[in-house]
Design a protein around this motif. Structure first.
Motif, PDB file in Angstrom:
ATOM      1  N   VAL A 134      -3.876   9.194  -4.677  1.00 19.51           N
ATOM      2  CA  VAL A 134      -2.665   9.970  -4.386  1.00 19.51           C
ATOM      3  C   VAL A 134      -2.343   9.993  -2.888  1.00 19.51           C
ATOM      4  O   VAL A 134      -1.194   9.717  -2.497  1.00 19.51           O
ATOM      5  N   SER A 210       7.264  16.179 -12.270  1.00 15.54           N
ATOM      6  CA  SER A 210       6.495  15.335 -11.349  1.00 15.54           C
ATOM      7  C   SER A 210       6.115  14.006 -12.005  1.00 15.54           C
ATOM      8  O   SER A 210       5.883  13.012 -11.310  1.00 15.54           O
ATOM      9  N   GLU A 214       6.441  10.607  -9.918  1.00 16.36           N
ATOM     10  CA  GLU A 214       5.322   9.688  -9.689  1.00 16.36           C
ATOM     11  C   GLU A 214       5.557   8.333 -10.346  1.00 16.36           C
ATOM     12  O   GLU A 214       5.056   7.309  -9.864  1.00 16.36           O
ATOM     13  N   TYR A 221       0.775   2.880  -7.099  1.00 19.81           N
ATOM     14  CA  TYR A 221      -0.451   3.360  -7.736  1.00 19.81           C
ATOM     15  C   TYR A 221      -1.276   2.204  -8.294  1.00 19.81           C
ATOM     16  O   TYR A 221      -2.510   2.211  -8.219  1.00 19.81           O
TER      17      TYR A 221
END
Length: 290
Positions: A134, A210, A214, A221
């Motif tokens: 993150v 969220s 994301e 990621y």
């Protein structure tokens, strides 16, 4: 599926569905699913027995780490794979955003406290790997973590990977068997699961805005996971990339790897001394004569 030490990888090269090879495709989805169900049930029963032996032996512990993108199926995997295990010998810990107290300590501090004791199976639903995922995708997070100068640099991340390797090596050398699973879901399947959470009333509580935010960082990621697995998949703490578009595939594979790993250990029930045997025989006679 098992990431070899020093193996460079691209997650896009790993198939996320059920038909991983030609033989599975020829067998057909229904047949493969039925066979997987049989294997899964056998492994679930075997895991219950293996856990009892692990508890009695008291030399090893098992730490299962589950990572994956949002909706990858971490919660469901825990629920189904561990459903037959004695709760007294299994501990599940979910890690969210670090608290202020967490941030007043080194990043591995809160995970060290949660490690399983000898004889136990511990499961980390997300883990210390979040600290090399993150903040790497969102570097601004590091600004509020009271870190010494140099945070966010290449050297900073190298140090964190080194700390993780040392942390895992230490626990391995002290009897903790670490299994790390990345539930590899496709972006298309994630979209379908998010839509399901929005459309089905009983699933709406699972949805978070969220998740959409994301999702915009999907490629970032993926790259962060690729780096983490390259840096930290070792012989003593391997990563397994699990195809997760079909939940029954992921659960079957995770259960099979856990059972196979525990079965490979030299586990045994404690030896009973001759004196103790005589005590037990006397107790047996006493009970039979009541």
């Amino acid at each position: 599926m098992r990431v070899q030490p020093g193996m460079k990888l691209t997650l896009a090269d790993f198939y996320t569905g059920w038909d991983q090879n030609k033989s599975l495709r020829e067998e057909g989805k229904d047949a493969v699913k039925q066979r997987a169900a049989t294997i899964f049930e056998d492994n679930r029963a075997a895991l219950a027995e293996a856990q009892e032996l692990l508890w009695a032996d008291k030399r090893y512990s098992i730490l299962v780490i589950l990572q994956g993108m949002d909706t990858a199926g971490k919660d469901g995997t825990i629920k189904h794979v561990m459903s037959g295990v004695n709760p007294q010998g299994c501990q599940v810990t979910s890690f969210g955003v670090p608290t202020k107290d967490d941030l007043d300590h080194p990043f591995l501090w809160r995970f060290r406290k949660a490690r399983p004791r000898r004889g136990e199976i511990g499961i980390f639903n997300r883990s210390y790997y979040e600290d090399v995922l993150v903040p790497k995708v969102h570097p601004s997070i590091l600004e509020s973590q009271q870190l010494p100068p140099g945070y966010g640099s290449d050297a900073f991340w190298e140090t964190r990977y080194e700390d993780i390797r040392a942390f895992e090596r230490h626990h391995h050398e002290n009897g903790t068997i670490i299994l790390k699973f990345f539930l590899n879901i496709s972006k298309t399947e994630q979209k379908e699961r998010l839509l399901s959470r929005l459309k089905i009333e009983r699933k709406q509580w699972k949805f978070s805005l969220s998740d959409l935010t994301e999702r915009q960082y999907w490629s970032h990621y993926q790259a962060a996971y690729e780096d983490a697995m390259f840096q930290t998949s070792t012989e003593y703490a391997p990563w397994y990339i699990i195809p997760a578009d079909y939940k029954w595939v992921a659960r079957t594979l995770v259960a099979d790897i856990i059972v196979s790993t525990i079965s490979s250990l030299d586990l045994r029930y404690p030896m009973v001394s001759e004196e103790r045997v005589k005590e037990l025989e006397a107790a047996l006679i006493q009970l039979q004569n009541e």
